[in-house]
Design a protein around this motif. Structure first.
Motif, PDB file in Angstrom:
ATOM      1  N   VAL A 165       8.981   4.905  -6.557  1.00  0.00           N
ATOM      2  CA  VAL A 165       7.712   4.192  -6.519  1.00  0.00           C
ATOM      3  C   VAL A 165       7.718   3.226  -7.709  1.00  0.00           C
ATOM      4  CG1 VAL A 165       6.454   6.140  -5.548  1.00  0.00           C
ATOM      5  CG2 VAL A 165       6.588   5.886  -8.017  1.00  0.00           C
ATOM      6  N   TRP A 166       6.802   2.283  -7.726  1.00  0.00           N
ATOM      7  CA  TRP A 166       6.494   1.567  -8.959  1.00  0.00           C
ATOM      8  C   TRP A 166       5.209   2.161  -9.506  1.00  0.00           C
ATOM      9  CZ3 TRP A 166       8.098  -0.691 -12.977  1.00  0.00           C
ATOM     10  CH2 TRP A 166       7.211  -1.337 -13.845  1.00  0.00           C
ATOM     11  N   THR A 167       5.139   2.337 -10.821  1.00  0.00           N
ATOM     12  CA  THR A 167       3.930   2.886 -11.426  1.00  0.00           C
ATOM     13  C   THR A 167       3.205   1.816 -12.237  1.00  0.00           C
ATOM     14  OG1 THR A 167       5.254   3.633 -13.307  1.00  0.00           O
ATOM     15  CG2 THR A 167       4.805   5.246 -11.595  1.00  0.00           C
ATOM     16  N   GLU A 168       1.953   1.598 -11.917  1.00  0.00           N
ATOM     17  CA  GLU A 168       1.098   0.708 -12.695  1.00  0.00           C
ATOM     18  C   GLU A 168       0.192   1.576 -13.557  1.00  0.00           C
ATOM     19  OE1 GLU A 168       2.188  -2.864 -12.308  1.00  0.00           O
ATOM     20  OE2 GLU A 168       0.044  -2.960 -12.743  1.00  0.00           O
ATOM     21  N   PRO A 169       0.034   1.239 -14.854  1.00  0.00           N
ATOM     22  CA  PRO A 169      -0.955   1.966 -15.653  1.00  0.00           C
ATOM     23  C   PRO A 169      -2.341   1.759 -15.035  1.00  0.00           C
ATOM     24  CG  PRO A 169       0.027   0.129 -16.896  1.00  0.00           C
ATOM     25  CD  PRO A 169       0.713   0.176 -15.577  1.00  0.00           C
ATOM     26  N   LYS A 170      -3.113   2.831 -14.932  1.00  0.00           N
ATOM     27  CA  LYS A 170      -4.435   2.704 -14.328  1.00  0.00           C
ATOM     28  C   LYS A 170      -5.267   1.675 -15.094  1.00  0.00           C
ATOM     29  CE  LYS A 170      -8.292   5.353 -12.590  1.00  0.00           C
ATOM     30  NZ  LYS A 170      -8.906   6.675 -12.426  1.00  0.00           N
ATOM     31  N   ASP A 171      -5.244   1.780 -16.423  1.00  0.00           N
ATOM     32  CA  ASP A 171      -5.882   0.768 -17.257  1.00  0.00           C
ATOM     33  C   ASP A 171      -4.800   0.193 -18.166  1.00  0.00           C
ATOM     34  OD1 ASP A 171      -7.169  -0.735 -19.148  1.00  0.00           O
ATOM     35  OD2 ASP A 171      -8.747   0.748 -19.559  1.00  0.00           O
ATOM     36  N   PRO A 172      -4.356  -1.027 -17.881  1.00  0.00           N
ATOM     37  CA  PRO A 172      -3.242  -1.604 -18.653  1.00  0.00           C
ATOM     38  C   PRO A 172      -3.583  -1.777 -20.134  1.00  0.00           C
ATOM     39  CG  PRO A 172      -4.138  -3.214 -17.069  1.00  0.00           C
ATOM     40  CD  PRO A 172      -4.841  -1.921 -16.822  1.00  0.00           C
ATOM     41  N   ASN A 173      -4.876  -1.684 -20.488  1.00  0.00           N
ATOM     42  CA  ASN A 173      -5.254  -1.807 -21.899  1.00  0.00           C
ATOM     43  C   ASN A 173      -5.239  -0.478 -22.640  1.00  0.00           C
ATOM     44  OD1 ASN A 173      -5.770  -4.623 -21.670  1.00  0.00           O
ATOM     45  ND2 ASN A 173      -7.660  -4.089 -20.566  1.00  0.00           N
ATOM     46  N   LYS A 174      -5.002   0.599 -21.884  1.00  0.00           N
ATOM     47  CA  LYS A 174      -4.959   1.916 -22.533  1.00  0.00           C
ATOM     48  C   LYS A 174      -3.503   2.301 -22.773  1.00  0.00           C
ATOM     49  CE  LYS A 174      -8.960   4.653 -21.112  1.00  0.00           C
ATOM     50  NZ  LYS A 174      -9.341   5.597 -20.050  1.00  0.00           N
ATOM     51  N   GLN A 175      -3.184   2.529 -24.047  1.00  0.00           N
ATOM     52  CA  GLN A 175      -1.812   2.876 -24.399  1.00  0.00           C
ATOM     53  C   GLN A 175      -1.343   4.126 -23.658  1.00  0.00           C
ATOM     54  OE1 GLN A 175       0.317   1.033 -25.821  1.00  0.00           O
ATOM     55  NE2 GLN A 175       1.955   2.564 -25.862  1.00  0.00           N
ATOM     56  N   GLU A 176      -2.243   5.116 -23.495  1.00  0.00           N
ATOM     57  CA  GLU A 176      -1.783   6.367 -22.858  1.00  0.00           C
ATOM     58  C   GLU A 176      -1.487   6.169 -21.371  1.00  0.00           C
ATOM     59  OE1 GLU A 176      -5.145   6.327 -24.231  1.00  0.00           O
ATOM     60  OE2 GLU A 176      -6.312   7.818 -23.119  1.00  0.00           O
ATOM     61  N   ASP A 177      -2.154   5.220 -20.735  1.00  0.00           N
ATOM     62  CA  ASP A 177      -1.849   4.931 -19.332  1.00  0.00           C
ATOM     63  C   ASP A 177      -0.517   4.196 -19.209  1.00  0.00           C
ATOM     64  OD1 ASP A 177      -4.302   6.055 -18.937  1.00  0.00           O
ATOM     65  OD2 ASP A 177      -5.190   4.348 -17.875  1.00  0.00           O
ATOM     66  N   VAL A 178      -0.280   3.300 -20.173  1.00  0.00           N
ATOM     67  CA  VAL A 178       0.996   2.578 -20.183  1.00  0.00           C
ATOM     68  C   VAL A 178       2.138   3.578 -20.376  1.00  0.00           C
ATOM     69  CG1 VAL A 178       2.368   0.854 -21.439  1.00  0.00           C
ATOM     70  CG2 VAL A 178      -0.069   0.448 -21.007  1.00  0.00           C
ATOM     71  N   GLU A 179       1.933   4.523 -21.280  1.00  0.00           N
ATOM     72  CA  GLU A 179       2.962   5.550 -21.514  1.00  0.00           C
ATOM     73  C   GLU A 179       3.144   6.435 -20.290  1.00  0.00           C
ATOM     74  OE1 GLU A 179       2.180   7.770 -25.139  1.00  0.00           O
ATOM     75  OE2 GLU A 179       2.366   5.899 -26.282  1.00  0.00           O
ATOM     76  N   ALA A 180       2.035   6.783 -19.641  1.00  0.00           N
ATOM     77  CA  ALA A 180       2.125   7.627 -18.436  1.00  0.00           C
ATOM     78  C   ALA A 180       2.940   6.926 -17.363  1.00  0.00           C
ATOM     79  CB  ALA A 180       0.731   7.964 -17.912  1.00  0.00           C
ATOM     80  N   ALA A 181       2.763   5.608 -17.238  1.00  0.00           N
ATOM     81  CA  ALA A 181       3.497   4.843 -16.224  1.00  0.00           C
ATOM     82  C   ALA A 181       4.989   4.908 -16.509  1.00  0.00           C
ATOM     83  CB  ALA A 181       3.016   3.400 -16.198  1.00  0.00           C
ATOM     84  N   GLU A 182       5.338   4.744 -17.771  1.00  0.00           N
ATOM     85  CA  GLU A 182       6.751   4.802 -18.151  1.00  0.00           C
ATOM     86  C   GLU A 182       7.297   6.233 -17.978  1.00  0.00           C
ATOM     87  OE1 GLU A 182       8.970   2.611 -18.919  1.00  0.00           O
ATOM     88  OE2 GLU A 182      10.537   3.896 -19.751  1.00  0.00           O
ATOM     89  N   ASN A 183       6.520   7.213 -18.413  1.00  0.00           N
ATOM     90  CA  ASN A 183       6.982   8.600 -18.309  1.00  0.00           C
ATOM     91  C   ASN A 183       7.172   9.031 -16.862  1.00  0.00           C
ATOM     92  OD1 ASN A 183       6.954   8.841 -21.029  1.00  0.00           O
ATOM     93  ND2 ASN A 183       5.051  10.021 -21.159  1.00  0.00           N
ATOM     94  N   TYR A 184       6.261   8.595 -16.003  1.00  0.00           N
ATOM     95  CA  TYR A 184       6.433   9.004 -14.609  1.00  0.00           C
ATOM     96  C   TYR A 184       7.702   8.407 -14.026  1.00  0.00           C
ATOM     97  CZ  TYR A 184       6.200  10.388  -9.907  1.00  0.00           C
ATOM     98  OH  TYR A 184       6.579  10.957  -8.717  1.00  0.00           O
ATOM     99  N   LEU A 185       7.960   7.137 -14.346  1.00  0.00           N
ATOM    100  CA  LEU A 185       9.204   6.535 -13.831  1.00  0.00           C
ATOM    101  C   LEU A 185      10.426   7.294 -14.339  1.00  0.00           C
ATOM    102  CD1 LEU A 185       9.060   2.632 -13.827  1.00  0.00           C
ATOM    103  CD2 LEU A 185       9.041   4.212 -11.897  1.00  0.00           C
ATOM    104  N   GLN A 186      10.365   7.763 -15.593  1.00  0.00           N
ATOM    105  CA  GLN A 186      11.493   8.527 -16.137  1.00  0.00           C
ATOM    106  C   GLN A 186      11.651   9.870 -15.409  1.00  0.00           C
ATOM    107  OE1 GLN A 186      13.801   7.439 -17.956  1.00  0.00           O
ATOM    108  NE2 GLN A 186      12.964   5.680 -19.050  1.00  0.00           N
ATOM    109  N   MET A 187      10.524  10.513 -15.106  1.00  0.00           N
ATOM    110  CA  MET A 187      10.598  11.818 -14.428  1.00  0.00           C
ATOM    111  C   MET A 187      11.041  11.662 -12.969  1.00  0.00           C
ATOM    112  SD  MET A 187       9.920  14.575 -16.295  1.00  0.00           S
ATOM    113  CE  MET A 187       9.413  15.867 -15.146  1.00  0.00           C
ATOM    114  N   HIS A 188      10.694  10.545 -12.350  1.00  0.00           N
ATOM    115  CA  HIS A 188      10.997  10.340 -10.935  1.00  0.00           C
ATOM    116  C   HIS A 188      12.377   9.704 -10.764  1.00  0.00           C
ATOM    117  CE1 HIS A 188       9.359   8.757  -6.811  1.00  0.00           C
ATOM    118  NE2 HIS A 188      10.665   8.680  -6.821  1.00  0.00           N
ATOM    119  N   LEU A 189      12.588   8.606 -11.487  1.00  0.00           N
ATOM    120  CA  LEU A 189      13.795   7.802 -11.288  1.00  0.00           C
ATOM    121  C   LEU A 189      14.807   8.042 -12.398  1.00  0.00           C
ATOM    122  CD1 LEU A 189      15.204   5.553  -9.728  1.00  0.00           C
ATOM    123  CD2 LEU A 189      13.828   3.892 -10.964  1.00  0.00           C
TER     124      LEU A 189
END
Ligand SMILES: *[C@@H]1O[C@H](CO)[C@@H](O)[C@H](O)[C@H]1NC(C)=O
Ligand SMILES: *[C@@H]1O[C@H](CO)[C@@H](O)[C@H](O)[C@H]1NC(C)=O
Ligand SMILES: *[C@@H]1O[C@H](CO)[C@@H](O)[C@H](O)[C@H]1NC(C)=O
Ligand SMILES: *[C@@H]1O[C@H](CO)[C@@H](O)[C@H](O)[C@H]1NC(C)=O
Ligand SMILES: *[C@@H]1O[C@H](CO)[C@@H](O)[C@H](O)[C@H]1NC(C)=O
Length: 528
Positions: free
Chosen positions: A265-289
């Protein structure tokens, strides 16, 4: 294809009911493209189309074939599929393969991705019993393809494991790797003169998550804390084993290429201005891909650090004296690193993510819980087909860029899109699928021409409607429709097949080639 995966259904659960009104909004504001794309697909770019054995072949007990775990499981659990169907006949390509080849020719594509059913050539899974009728079946298909100048790309394992190995734990049993290697050697010996592009495993993330960590796919082990990681670990080792075996025993003569198909999948941070959402997007890609791609494509190899830490930390908190994610030996890290001659990517949807410690549908321990990421659909992404497929074409371009930026080796070896396609509920006038291919392929053109992504091929999924795993015959991906009520399994072209053929022929996207009825003035469907 990953169809109604566990992820997908979980996303669906999280959708709000106001979704439909938001969808209208999203559609209203969508950019309507017209004209012919300014960019074209380079001359050496390969267009193709794909299928898999279990989903299309049928002939489940014909010509000396043994049972796959999908045959056995669906016979024993007839209500597992939503329409209580099975793959006994499917699209009956076992008898209609010559017709299929004609359809492939009509598309004008340069390549066809198919899979070999392991139990069709090794009925018991093991190489002491080679089924000559099965051997001849694939030989005929491959010869016809090569004669028609269509390059075969062959997947060895597209989820249809021989039943005896399912009964021994499937990919949770590391010994199965030996037998997979034996099977691969048989296939390389039999077909290596005709096949120069091999794929070891298809979407191990999806089959491990939904088949081992869940109940979405066969064998539905539901081993959410442990089995999923054993499956991931052994799938990676099985890939490396076969890659190194080919390299040593076959590559010098056959000169083919080998890779593994990784979906994401591609992961978009739910709120691109929130650092924790940006990190979650990156972390999910690492866990998935990353969990699959990092051991193979990164310079340092092994699992990504964040994956190792997440599962180790959670395992420790849960009182395990060892991590639920197994460790590779140094030799295994080395065998995996660089074990691919190209990158084969499948992509279908995007998700909007934010961090979460717990969601109501997570089990403990589980991959989702370890991952700690809440996934939702973005209400502004259209969802005209299946509940799980959110259309966000720019996500495709972003994913290609993410790969290119994360794995330096992709400057030297190419990315091939091994699957991309649209899921709906049937119909010949599939305007949404036409739009899907136009929009996603346009993003691919931008990735190539504006971002410099090294993408050299694209396979539409799928040639024709098939058994969509747990969704049975209720969901469709085909460029051609199949009449599953006719004993002839009659194939009929959909509008999307004409549109795709036009893209392949002109190497550009003509957004006006197929118009929706409401956009038509006088002449309908020009050129058909
Ligand atoms: C082609 O380029 C022109 C000029 O930059 C632009 O306005 C137009 O949208 C482009 N069309 C397509 C289909 O890419
Ligand atoms: C091998 O497979 C065939 C066909 O499914 C089955 O009849 C036979 O019993 C199997 N043999 C062994 C040794 O498992
Ligand atoms: C894992 O735990 C260590 C030690 O508490 C911590 O420093 C690290 O940030 C954690 N890693 C992750 C990915 O949660
Ligand atoms: C199936 O194909 C046969 C042979 O082409 C034809 O005679 C028959 O009418 C077809 N049946 C249906 C239901 O389409
Ligand atoms: C439809 O086509 C006719 C003849 O080409 C043209 O005169 C007319 O303006 C068109 N109408 C629309 C709504 O585009």
């Amino acid at each position: 294809m990953w169809s109604s995966s566990a992820v997908a259904r979980n996303i669906a659960v999280l959708l709000t009911i106001s979704y439909n009104s938001l969808l209208q909004l999203a559609r209203g504001s969508a950019v309507v493209k017209s004209g012919v794309s300014n960019y074209s697909f380079p001359d050496d770019f390969i267009f193709g189309v794909g299928t898999s054995a279990f989903q299309t072949e049928g002939g489940w007990n014909e010509g000396g074939k043994g049972e796959s775990m999908w045959d056995t499981f669906l016979h024993e659990h007839p209500t597992f599929t939503v329409d209580h169907s099975n793959g006994d006949v499917a699209a009956d390509s076992y008898h209609h393969y010559m017709e299929d080849i004609e359809l492939i020719k009509k598309l004008g594509v340069q390549s066809y991705r198919m899979s070999i059913s392991w139990p069709r050539i090794l009925p018991n899974g093991t190489d002491n019993n080679i089924n000559q009728e099965g051997v001849k079946y694939y030989r005929r298909i491959l010869e016809e393809l090569v004669k028609a100048n269509i390059t075969p790309v062959v997947t060895l394992f597209h989820w249809d494991m021989p039943t005896p190995f399912m009964n021994l734990g499937g990919w949770t049993n590391a010994k199965v790797i030996d037998y997979f290697e034996d099977y691969a050697r048989v296939a390389f010996n039999l077909y290596g003169d005709l096949v120069k592009m091999w794929l070891t495993l298809n979407e191990p993330h999806e089959s491990c998550l939904s088949g081992y960590g869940n109940t979405g796919l066969v064998p539905a082990l539901n081993s959410h804390g442990l089995g999923i990681y054993l499956c991931i670990h052994n799938s990676l080792l099985a890939h490396a084993r076969v890659y190194r075996m080919y390299e040593k025993e076959f590559k010098p003569d056959q000169k083919g290429k080998v890779s593994i198909v990784l979906e994401s999948v591609w992961t978009e941070p739910k709120d691109p201005n929130k650092q924790e959402d940006v990190e979650a997007a990156e972390n999910y890609l690492q866990m998935h891909l990353g969990i699959f791609a990092h051991p193979i494509f990164s310079e340092e190899g092994n699992y990504p650090r964040v994956v190792r830490e997440k599962v180790n930390n959670m395992s420790r908190l849960q009182g395990y004296s060892r991590s639920r994610l197994p460790y590779f030996t140094d030799e295994e890290v080395t065998a995996l690193r660089g074990s691919a001659d190209f990158y084969a990517l499948n992509h279908y949807t995007s998700v909007s993510v934010s961090p979460s410690a717990m969601e109501f549908y997570w089990k403990v321990p589980s991959y989702y819980h370890d991952t700690g990421v809440r996934m939702e659909g973005d209400p502004f992404w259209a969802r005209p087909g299946a509940i799980w497929q959110f259309l966000y074409p720019p996500g495709f371009r972003k994913l290609l860029n993410w790969l290119q930026n994360n794995y330096k080796i992709l400057k030297e070896i190419a990315i091939i899109v091994a699957e991309n396609g649209f899921i709906d509920f049937g119909g010949i006038e599939d305007y949404d699928r036409v739009d899907f291919y136009n929009d996603y392929l346009y993003q691919l053109l931008l990735a190539i021409h504006e971002d410099g992504c090294n993408v050299k091929g694209y396979f539409a999924w799928s040639l024709m409607d098939d058994i969509e795993w747990r969704d049975g015959y209720t969901h469709k991906f085909g460029l051609y429709s199949v009449d599953f009520n006719s004993p002839n399994r009659t194939r009929t072209p959909k509008l999307s097949s004409y549109n795709y053929a036009n893209i392949v022929r002109t190497r550009r996207i003509d957004f006006d080639y197929i118009k929706r009825p409401e956009d038509l003035n006088t002449t309908a469907l020009k050129g058909l």
